[in-house]
Design a protein around this motif. Structure first.
Motif, short mmCIF file in Angstrom:
data_model
loop_
_atom_site.label_atom_id
_atom_site.label_comp_id
_atom_site.label_asym_id
_atom_site.label_seq_id
_atom_site.Cartn_x
_atom_site.Cartn_y
_atom_site.Cartn_z
N ARG A 170 0.83 -1.22 0.00
CA ARG A 170 0.00 0.00 0.00
C ARG A 170 0.85 1.26 0.00
O ARG A 170 0.53 2.23 -0.69
N ALA A 171 1.95 1.24 0.74
CA ALA A 171 2.81 2.41 0.81
C ALA A 171 3.50 2.68 -0.52
O ALA A 171 3.82 3.83 -0.85
N ALA A 172 3.72 1.63 -1.31
CA ALA A 172 4.46 1.77 -2.57
C ALA A 172 3.56 2.01 -3.78
O ALA A 172 4.06 2.33 -4.87
N LEU A 173 2.25 1.85 -3.61
CA LEU A 173 1.36 1.87 -4.77
C LEU A 173 1.32 3.23 -5.48
O LEU A 173 1.52 3.32 -6.69
N MET A 174 1.05 4.28 -4.77
CA MET A 174 0.90 5.58 -5.42
C MET A 174 2.22 6.10 -6.01
O MET A 174 2.22 6.65 -7.12
N PRO A 175 3.37 5.92 -5.33
CA PRO A 175 4.62 6.31 -6.00
C PRO A 175 4.87 5.57 -7.31
O PRO A 175 5.35 6.16 -8.28
N ALA A 176 4.52 4.30 -7.36
CA ALA A 176 4.69 3.55 -8.61
C ALA A 176 3.75 4.08 -9.69
O ALA A 176 4.13 4.16 -10.87
#
Length: 249
Positions: free
Chosen positions: A62-68
């Motif tokens: 979840r923490a990495a989703l929006m940056p990707a």
């Protein structure tokens, strides 16, 4: 001007950095004039041994989703594909809808997710599909979310086999033989279709072959998700070699 290699469509594909199955399977299904552009959710290859460690892995995702997603959008794609599935089933149908809306608001274009793709694929096979056998790589906490989603969509899971893979990378190490045995195990009883979730399980090719043994739909989530993205974007090419979904629907 259109992209010289992707005049029909540029797809941005988001997948965890630990995932080694989505990219080769999606690229193998790619029709002429469509290109896939992969952006990674950077997560550690953490040990997963129980529900608590599975939830810790989910927090990393979840923490990495929006940056990707933000990174993928810089190539100005026409459409976005989520090449990860656990989060798309979380909190049932309502949670899935909310996630898609959040992603589409950020992306400002269409987003294909595994949960929506599985639902659309099952509908493509008609009203006679109601009772499912399901394969996952998850721990029980993830399996419960999968059960909830399909129940919310009106399906009954007759058999569910969670393989309890011990790390994100280990999911891709599940052998073809194990997957074949898993298909046969969840097909016991009166099952209308088999569904495999977990995008790092490399089952797309095997699922197409398994339909000939079972005489019923066998839906691999990577096949369903790529099929759904193509159809949502208006590309109707029939692609042999990946089962009836891409060949006939």
């Amino acid at each position: 001007m259109t992209d010289s290699l992707g005049p029909r469509a540029k797809f941005a594909v988001l997948a965890p950095s630990t995932n080694t199955s989505v990219q080769p399977e999606f690229d193998a299904m790619r029709p002429p004039g469509v290109t896939n552009h992969h952006s990674r959710l950077v997560i550690p290859n953490s040990r997963v041994s129980d529900d608590a460690s599975f939830l810790a892995m989910m927090a990393n995702i979840r923490a990495a989703l929006m940056p990707a997603l933000e990174a993928a959008l810089t190539c100005e794609p026409d459409f976005v594909i989520l090449g990860m599935s656990s989060e798309t089933f979380w909190d049932g149908l309502r949670g899935s809808v909310q996630l898609r809306k959040r992603l589409e608001k950020k992306a400002k274009r269409g987003v294909a997710m595994g949960s929506d793709a599985c639902r659309a694929a099952l509908r493509a096979y008609g009203r006679g599909i109601r009772r499912l056998g399901v394969i996952t790589p998850y721990m029980p906490v993830g399996d419960r979310q999968v059960r909830r989603f399909f129940r919310d969509c009106g399906y009954e899971i007759v058999n569910l086999l969670g393989l309890k893979c011990r790390s994100p990378v280990q999911i891709a190490h599940v052998s073809r033989e194990t997957l074949r045995e898993s298909i046969l195990r969840v097909d016991r009883g009166r099952v209308d279709a088999v569904v495999q979730v977990g995008t790092n399980l490399a089952m797309a090719e095997l699922a197409g072959v398994a339909e000939s043994w079972l005489g019923k739909p066998v839906i691999a989530i990577n096949t369903a998700t790529y099929w759904y993205a193509l159809r949502q974007y208006g590309i109707r090419d029939r692609m042999p070699g990946w089962g009836s979904l891409l060949a006939d629907h």
